[in-house]
Design a protein around this motif. Structure first.
Motif, PDB file in Angstrom:
ATOM      1  N   PHE A 460      25.552  37.466  60.030  1.00 53.83           N
ATOM      2  CA  PHE A 460      25.271  36.372  60.954  1.00 53.83           C
ATOM      3  C   PHE A 460      23.962  35.686  60.609  1.00 53.83           C
ATOM      4  O   PHE A 460      23.870  34.462  60.563  1.00 53.83           O
ATOM      5  N   SER A 463      24.294  33.399  57.762  1.00 52.54           N
ATOM      6  CA  SER A 463      25.097  32.184  57.933  1.00 52.54           C
ATOM      7  C   SER A 463      24.558  31.263  59.025  1.00 52.54           C
ATOM      8  O   SER A 463      24.988  30.121  59.142  1.00 52.54           O
ATOM      9  N   TYR A 464      23.630  31.771  59.836  1.00 51.11           N
ATOM     10  CA  TYR A 464      23.221  30.993  61.007  1.00 51.11           C
ATOM     11  C   TYR A 464      22.503  29.718  60.608  1.00 51.11           C
ATOM     12  O   TYR A 464      21.551  29.726  59.818  1.00 51.11           O
ATOM     13  N   ASP A 465      22.971  28.625  61.168  1.00 55.66           N
ATOM     14  CA  ASP A 465      22.343  27.329  60.939  1.00 55.66           C
ATOM     15  C   ASP A 465      22.155  26.675  62.296  1.00 55.66           C
ATOM     16  O   ASP A 465      23.122  26.448  63.017  1.00 55.66           O
ATOM     17  N   SER A 466      20.894  26.407  62.623  1.00 55.00           N
ATOM     18  CA  SER A 466      20.645  25.916  63.978  1.00 55.00           C
ATOM     19  C   SER A 466      21.181  24.505  64.190  1.00 55.00           C
ATOM     20  O   SER A 466      21.198  24.005  65.305  1.00 55.00           O
ATOM     21  N   ASP A 468      24.313  23.779  63.485  1.00 56.53           N
ATOM     22  CA  ASP A 468      25.747  23.909  63.782  1.00 56.53           C
ATOM     23  C   ASP A 468      26.014  23.553  65.239  1.00 56.53           C
ATOM     24  O   ASP A 468      25.223  23.865  66.128  1.00 56.53           O
ATOM     25  N   TRP A 473      29.523  27.122  65.165  1.00 55.86           N
ATOM     26  CA  TRP A 473      28.773  28.360  65.354  1.00 55.86           C
ATOM     27  C   TRP A 473      29.720  29.515  65.654  1.00 55.86           C
ATOM     28  O   TRP A 473      29.650  30.600  65.074  1.00 55.86           O
ATOM     29  N   LYS A 476      32.019  30.611  62.727  1.00 51.56           N
ATOM     30  CA  LYS A 476      31.343  31.515  61.788  1.00 51.56           C
ATOM     31  C   LYS A 476      31.384  32.956  62.286  1.00 51.56           C
ATOM     32  O   LYS A 476      31.568  33.890  61.513  1.00 51.56           O
ATOM     33  N   TYR A 525      24.871  30.674  72.529  1.00 48.21           N
ATOM     34  CA  TYR A 525      24.597  29.518  71.662  1.00 48.21           C
ATOM     35  C   TYR A 525      23.380  28.750  72.183  1.00 48.21           C
ATOM     36  O   TYR A 525      22.460  28.429  71.440  1.00 48.21           O
ATOM     37  N   MET A 528      20.096  30.674  71.611  1.00 44.02           N
ATOM     38  CA  MET A 528      19.581  30.587  70.227  1.00 44.02           C
ATOM     39  C   MET A 528      18.952  29.235  69.976  1.00 44.02           C
ATOM     40  O   MET A 528      17.912  29.131  69.316  1.00 44.02           O
ATOM     41  N   LYS A 533      15.407  28.773  65.363  1.00 48.71           N
ATOM     42  CA  LYS A 533      15.990  29.592  64.299  1.00 48.71           C
ATOM     43  C   LYS A 533      15.122  30.793  63.929  1.00 48.71           C
ATOM     44  O   LYS A 533      15.586  31.913  63.840  1.00 48.71           O
ATOM     45  N   THR A 536      15.065  33.501  66.564  1.00 47.73           N
ATOM     46  CA  THR A 536      16.374  34.150  66.631  1.00 47.73           C
ATOM     47  C   THR A 536      16.522  35.152  65.496  1.00 47.73           C
ATOM     48  O   THR A 536      16.893  36.313  65.717  1.00 47.73           O
TER      49      THR A 536
END
Length: 547
Positions: A460, A463-466, A468, A473, A476, A525, A528, A533, A536
RNA sequence: GGCCUGUUAGUCAAGCGGUUAAGACGUCGCCCUCUCACGGCGAAGACAGGAGUUCGAUUCUCCUACGGGUCACCA
């Protein structure tokens, strides 16, 4: 010696006649049906639920009818007085939305029917008392406390009714000469009302809340002026509510037994009787039985109790309204966003019996009230509360204002708003984790392999992209779930639990615990997003170490 | 003890002589759902007891029981 001479001897300094005051305080020029009502607390400074209940009833009745609400201070008992008491009463009532059109104020009295503090009205009382003496309807009594005690003891042993009446009323039938002799000896006296009632008679009376009541006539010669010349409640009530042109008296039903006496007083003084609303007491459960809420024993009677716990005043207002008018809840459900003042209050919907104070109900009401607030209002009110009762939290809220408002905005508004707290004191526990000060890994994940959890969290984090959006989100997370052997579809997992390590719900809970420290939280969501980012990811990384 | 007053589910309550006795909170279950909160659906749950009036009483009357209030130179 006639009554006029006695009256002069008793009240040598009282020159005015009742007419003077009748002219000074003329009937109010108000439209038909306008209610003039009042709140008349003692200046103890202690504002309690009963004040709010009576105050709200009076306030609604007055203002809804285009009438007047005034505040009178019943300071006839000096022992009860607390310094600053008047101010704290006024501020307390105002806090709960009860404002006065006239009466005692923080900067002195205002209005044309004052003074509104009873100790400043002694001259007025004496004028009417003097009139009663002239008419033979009142007489001085020189009994000492001890003598009254003896009378009482005799009555108890003879099983007779207790009180100063009939043959027990030793000064009732003394001649004015005897009285005058005693008076000139300098003995202290009280003024008693000469009752013409008979306890064998019943009188019928209509109370706006209780309906028709049948009461026994009063035959007791009650004290109307104490030995210091200050009136008792009863006499002050009659004189004040007449001269202040009160039309409706709202009070607790503990006054019902003295009503026959009040009726006599109004009649003897030639006053028109106001309408009465006697409100049943607020009760609480004590073990298996109910009892009246007591100022001494029950903290929940004091308004300070609600302030400390952080109930918004709007909530208490709303709750009291639901208790007072049984149809309020239905109205509120039909008009969720209307102001409470738009509700048409009616004394006809008031219950004659006492009702039990129900904290669970209050909480529910409060939850709904708070849910309607904007995030900014929640923040402001919460901050005011925190500054006083949780200063550390207050500091954090102040420093992290933006984050706090965002956190409070999660799930707010819309058709189905979140209702996760009823009181300000619950907020820290619910969303405090967004602030590093109050964040800790509180909840544990049970029943899963540590390695799976770590695998998921790493995937996670990677792959996390704030940037998204919500859908992407969650997509993913589903992908991560599948790759780790968890079903992305909860139904699928439920149908074949043996095929998977768990479901996307479990995966979500790993991430949730890592980021919030909790198994339960508002929308992840959004959380976060507001944490940002780096924060998180830092929490996720740290969680691995905790594991 | 005298006097007053009240009594519909665990709680708040609608009801004004004929109802399958509303509704809300709480409790429990199901649904929705990434958790919680919300929301939706549903369940259990009441006329204190006894006489009378009436064709018919939760509703009117009386009695009993129980609760509450009050019997101060406090309010």
């Amino acid at each position: 010696m006639d009554n006029n001479l006695l009256a002069e001897a008793l009240f040598p300094d009282t020159a005015e006649t009742p007419d003077f005051y009748e002219n000074l305080y003329p009937p109010r020029n108000l439209p038909e049906g306008a209610v003039v009502s009042r709140l008349a607390p003692s200046p103890t400074g202690f504002v309690h639920l009963g004040n709010i209940i009576q105050g709200l009833t009076s306030e609604r009745m007055s203002h809804q009818s285009g009438g007047v609400l005034f505040l009178r201070i019943e300071d006839t008992d000096a022992k009860r007085e607390v310094k600053g008491g008047v101010r704290s009463i006024i501020e307390g009532l105002s806090h709960y939305g009860i404002e006065f059109d006239e009466g005692a104020g923080t900067d002195g009295d205002f209005g044309l029917y004052g003074p509104y503090r009873q100790r400043q009205r002694v001259k007025i009382y004496h004028c009417f008392a003097k009139q009663l003496v002239r008419e033979g309807r009142a007489y001085p009594c020189f009994c000492t406390e001890e003598e009254l005690g003896e009378i009482r003891q005799k009555q108890i042993s003879a099983k007779e009714n207790i009180g100063y009446y009939g043959k027990w009323a030793v000064w009732r039938d003394k001649t004015n000469v005897e009285i005058s002799e005693k008076l000139s000896s300098g003995a202290r006296w009280v003024l008693r009302f000469r009752s013409q009632g008979d306890s064998k008679n019943k009188i019928k009376f209509t109370d706006l809340i209780k309906g028709g009541v049948e009461v026994t006539e009063n035959d007791i010669d009650h004290v109307i002026l104490k030995s210091d010349g200050i009136p008792t409640y009863h006499f002050a009530h009659a004189v004040d509510d007449h001269l202040m042109r009160t039309t409706h008296v709202v009070r607790g039903d503990e006054w019902l037994p003295s009503l026959p006496f009040h009726i006599q007083l109004f009649n003897a003084l030639g006053f028109k009787l106001p309408k009465y609303l006697h409100i049943g007491p607020l009760m609480k459960m004590d073990g298996t039985s109910k009892r009246k809420l007591s100022k001494r024993k029950d903290k929940e009677l004091a308004l300070s109790f609600y302030r400390e716990k952080g109930y918004p005043p709007e909530s208490l207002y709303e709750y009291v309204l639901t208790v007072l008018n049984s149809n309020y809840e239905d109205w509120r459900n039909a008009n969720p966003s209307s102001a409470a003042g738009d509700f048409k209050f009616s004394y006809k919907k008031m219950n004659p019996a006492g009702s039990l104070f129900d904290e669970a109900k209050l909480n529910d009401v409060s939850k709904n009230v708070v849910a309607m607030f904007s995030a900014e209002k929640v923040y402001n009110d919460l901050l005011i509360w925190a500054d006083e009762f949780d200063p550390d939290f207050g500091k954090v809220l102040r420093r992290e204002q933006q984050k706090a408002v965002l956190a409070l905005a999660i799930g707010r508004g819309g058709k189905k708003p979140r209702k996760d707290f009823a009181l300000w004191s619950e907020v820290k526990d619910k969303i405090g984790f967004v602030f590093d000060e109050y964040f800790s890994y509180t909840d544990k994940i049970e029943g899963f392999d540590k390695s799976d959890i770590i695998e998921v969290l790493r995937a996670f984090a990677k792959s996390y992209d704030s940037d998204d959006d919500r859908e992407k989100w969650f997509e993913k997370i589903k992908v991560i779930s599948e790759e780790a052997g968890f079903s992305p579809d909860i139904k699928e997992y439920k149908n074949n639990p043996s095929l998977f390590k768990g479901s996307v719900a479990d995966v979500s809970s790993f991430i949730r615990v890592a980021v919030t420290g909790r198994l339960n939280s508002p929308d992840l969501y959004d959380i976060m997003k507001l944490l940002g980012k780096s924060a998180t990811l830092r929490r996720i990384t740290n969680f691995e170490e905790v594991l």
